[in-house]
Design a protein around this motif. Structure first.
Motif, PDB file in Angstrom:
ATOM      1  N   LYS A   1       4.799   5.759  10.016  1.00  0.00           N
ATOM      2  CA  LYS A   1       4.251   4.678   9.186  1.00  0.00           C
ATOM      3  C   LYS A   1       5.277   4.236   8.139  1.00  0.00           C
ATOM      4  O   LYS A   1       5.427   3.047   7.867  1.00  0.00           O
ATOM      5  CB  LYS A   1       2.970   5.126   8.487  1.00  0.00           C
ATOM      6  CG  LYS A   1       1.777   5.221   9.391  1.00  0.00           C
ATOM      7  CD  LYS A   1       0.569   5.691   8.599  1.00  0.00           C
ATOM      8  CE  LYS A   1      -0.634   5.899   9.479  1.00  0.00           C
ATOM      9  NZ  LYS A   1      -1.781   6.427   8.722  1.00  0.00           N
ATOM     10  N   GLN A   2       5.966   5.212   7.554  1.00  0.00           N
ATOM     11  CA  GLN A   2       6.969   4.878   6.545  1.00  0.00           C
ATOM     12  C   GLN A   2       8.119   4.105   7.177  1.00  0.00           C
ATOM     13  O   GLN A   2       8.617   3.138   6.592  1.00  0.00           O
ATOM     14  CB  GLN A   2       7.481   6.141   5.852  1.00  0.00           C
ATOM     15  CG  GLN A   2       8.511   5.829   4.785  1.00  0.00           C
ATOM     16  CD  GLN A   2       8.781   6.992   3.881  1.00  0.00           C
ATOM     17  OE1 GLN A   2       8.050   7.213   2.943  1.00  0.00           O
ATOM     18  NE2 GLN A   2       9.824   7.743   4.170  1.00  0.00           N
TER      19      GLN A   2
ATOM     20  N   TRP B   1      10.970   7.642  -0.586  1.00  0.00           N
ATOM     21  CA  TRP B   1      11.156   6.198  -0.418  1.00  0.00           C
ATOM     22  C   TRP B   1      12.433   5.734  -1.122  1.00  0.00           C
ATOM     23  O   TRP B   1      13.215   4.971  -0.565  1.00  0.00           O
ATOM     24  CB  TRP B   1       9.936   5.450  -0.958  1.00  0.00           C
ATOM     25  CG  TRP B   1      10.012   3.976  -0.756  1.00  0.00           C
ATOM     26  CD1 TRP B   1      10.330   3.034  -1.683  1.00  0.00           C
ATOM     27  CD2 TRP B   1       9.773   3.266   0.463  1.00  0.00           C
ATOM     28  NE1 TRP B   1      10.301   1.785  -1.126  1.00  0.00           N
ATOM     29  CE2 TRP B   1       9.965   1.898   0.195  1.00  0.00           C
ATOM     30  CE3 TRP B   1       9.420   3.651   1.760  1.00  0.00           C
ATOM     31  CZ2 TRP B   1       9.813   0.912   1.174  1.00  0.00           C
ATOM     32  CZ3 TRP B   1       9.260   2.664   2.721  1.00  0.00           C
ATOM     33  CH2 TRP B   1       9.460   1.323   2.433  1.00  0.00           C
ATOM     34  N   ILE B   2      12.642   6.204  -2.327  1.00  0.00           N
ATOM     35  CA  ILE B   2      13.851   5.838  -3.069  1.00  0.00           C
ATOM     36  C   ILE B   2      15.093   6.350  -2.339  1.00  0.00           C
ATOM     37  O   ILE B   2      16.096   5.643  -2.220  1.00  0.00           O
ATOM     38  CB  ILE B   2      13.793   6.368  -4.520  1.00  0.00           C
ATOM     39  CG1 ILE B   2      12.684   5.644  -5.282  1.00  0.00           C
ATOM     40  CG2 ILE B   2      15.138   6.210  -5.227  1.00  0.00           C
ATOM     41  CD1 ILE B   2      12.340   6.248  -6.634  1.00  0.00           C
ATOM     42  N   TYR B   3      15.030   7.566  -1.812  1.00  0.00           N
ATOM     43  CA  TYR B   3      16.152   8.111  -1.039  1.00  0.00           C
ATOM     44  C   TYR B   3      16.412   7.260   0.204  1.00  0.00           C
ATOM     45  O   TYR B   3      17.564   6.975   0.539  1.00  0.00           O
ATOM     46  CB  TYR B   3      15.887   9.566  -0.647  1.00  0.00           C
ATOM     47  CG  TYR B   3      16.986  10.140   0.206  1.00  0.00           C
ATOM     48  CD1 TYR B   3      18.160  10.600  -0.379  1.00  0.00           C
ATOM     49  CD2 TYR B   3      16.869  10.199   1.590  1.00  0.00           C
ATOM     50  CE1 TYR B   3      19.190  11.107   0.401  1.00  0.00           C
ATOM     51  CE2 TYR B   3      17.888  10.700   2.369  1.00  0.00           C
ATOM     52  CZ  TYR B   3      19.045  11.160   1.776  1.00  0.00           C
ATOM     53  OH  TYR B   3      20.065  11.644   2.546  1.00  0.00           O
TER      54      TYR B   3
ATOM     55  N   SER C   1       0.843  -1.189   0.000  1.00  0.00           N
ATOM     56  CA  SER C   1       0.000   0.000   0.000  1.00  0.00           C
ATOM     57  C   SER C   1       0.880   1.242   0.000  1.00  0.00           C
ATOM     58  O   SER C   1       1.810   1.353   0.797  1.00  0.00           O
ATOM     59  CB  SER C   1      -0.884  -0.003   1.248  1.00  0.00           C
ATOM     60  OG  SER C   1      -1.571   1.210   1.345  1.00  0.00           O
ATOM     61  N   LEU C   2       0.575   2.170  -0.872  1.00  0.00           N
ATOM     62  CA  LEU C   2       1.377   3.390  -0.962  1.00  0.00           C
ATOM     63  C   LEU C   2       0.938   4.446   0.046  1.00  0.00           C
ATOM     64  O   LEU C   2       1.573   5.482   0.165  1.00  0.00           O
ATOM     65  CB  LEU C   2       1.322   3.950  -2.378  1.00  0.00           C
ATOM     66  CG  LEU C   2       1.853   3.015  -3.457  1.00  0.00           C
ATOM     67  CD1 LEU C   2       1.737   3.669  -4.828  1.00  0.00           C
ATOM     68  CD2 LEU C   2       3.288   2.602  -3.187  1.00  0.00           C
TER      69      LEU C   2
ATOM     70  N   GLN D   1       9.738  -3.372   7.997  1.00  0.00           N
ATOM     71  CA  GLN D   1       9.057  -4.622   7.638  1.00  0.00           C
ATOM     72  C   GLN D   1       9.627  -5.194   6.342  1.00  0.00           C
ATOM     73  O   GLN D   1       9.839  -6.397   6.231  1.00  0.00           O
ATOM     74  CB  GLN D   1       7.561  -4.394   7.449  1.00  0.00           C
ATOM     75  CG  GLN D   1       6.775  -4.337   8.718  1.00  0.00           C
ATOM     76  CD  GLN D   1       5.298  -4.085   8.446  1.00  0.00           C
ATOM     77  OE1 GLN D   1       4.912  -3.491   7.439  1.00  0.00           O
ATOM     78  NE2 GLN D   1       4.466  -4.524   9.368  1.00  0.00           N
ATOM     79  N   LEU D   2       9.842  -4.341   5.362  1.00  0.00           N
ATOM     80  CA  LEU D   2      10.280  -4.814   4.051  1.00  0.00           C
ATOM     81  C   LEU D   2      11.785  -5.059   3.963  1.00  0.00           C
ATOM     82  O   LEU D   2      12.217  -5.978   3.273  1.00  0.00           O
ATOM     83  CB  LEU D   2       9.856  -3.820   2.966  1.00  0.00           C
ATOM     84  CG  LEU D   2       8.356  -3.703   2.730  1.00  0.00           C
ATOM     85  CD1 LEU D   2       8.056  -2.616   1.715  1.00  0.00           C
ATOM     86  CD2 LEU D   2       7.777  -5.029   2.267  1.00  0.00           C
TER      87      LEU D   2
END
Length: 150
Positions: A86-87, A28-30, A18-19, A93-94
């Motif tokens: 949350k991020q 996110w990429i950074y 979920s985004l 988690q990932l």
């Protein structure tokens, strides 16, 4: 933002379900790149910044006062509250199994301290390894952490 093939593979390796737990794709990429690779800032611009008419964030030509007024308004309305925490939860988690022990410990302490009482949060945030780029943004980050609205 320019990324190499390794960075692309790293980001694609574990895409969040979920985004809604991500701030923005470039953040996110950074986060992925700075955690597992190397970020290089090139001060020389090679292209014009592409800006859309209805940008929600970024690229604005507003003055300093207007930018802060919009930020405060978004915060008061509850927009973007809790998005950093949350991020961070989504990231651990990932990618937790790929993190160095120290990086995992830092992220885990961040998330654990965030759930504790106000005095624990105050103690943690002053010695935290995480920070924002500008002095003002860093002070606001600390305040929002203590208020538990991060």
């Amino acid at each position: 933002m320019v990324i190499n093939k390794e960075t692309l593979q790293l980001v694609k390796k574990r895409i969040p379900d979920s985004l809604d737990k991500l701030i923005m794709h470039d953040w996110w990429i950074y986060l992925c790149t700075s955690s597992f690779g190397k970020v290089v800032f090139d001060p020389e611009p090679y292209i014009w910044y592409r800006q859309h008419q209805n940008n929600v964030l970024g690229g604005s030509t507003d003055g300093w006062v207007s930018k802060w007024r919009k930020r405060l308004s978004r915060f008061a309305k509850g927009k973007n509250r809790y998005i950093l925490s949350k991020q961070a939860q989504q990231f651990i988690q990932l990618y937790g199994q790929d993190m160095s022990p120290q990086m995992y410990k830092d992220m885990d302490q961040f998330l654990d301290s965030y759930q504790k009482g106000v005095f624990s949060r105050m103690k943690y945030i002053w010695q935290s390894p995480f920070y924002r780029q500008s002095r003002l943004d860093n002070w606001i980050y600390k305040l929002v952490f203590v208020l538990r609205k991060l």
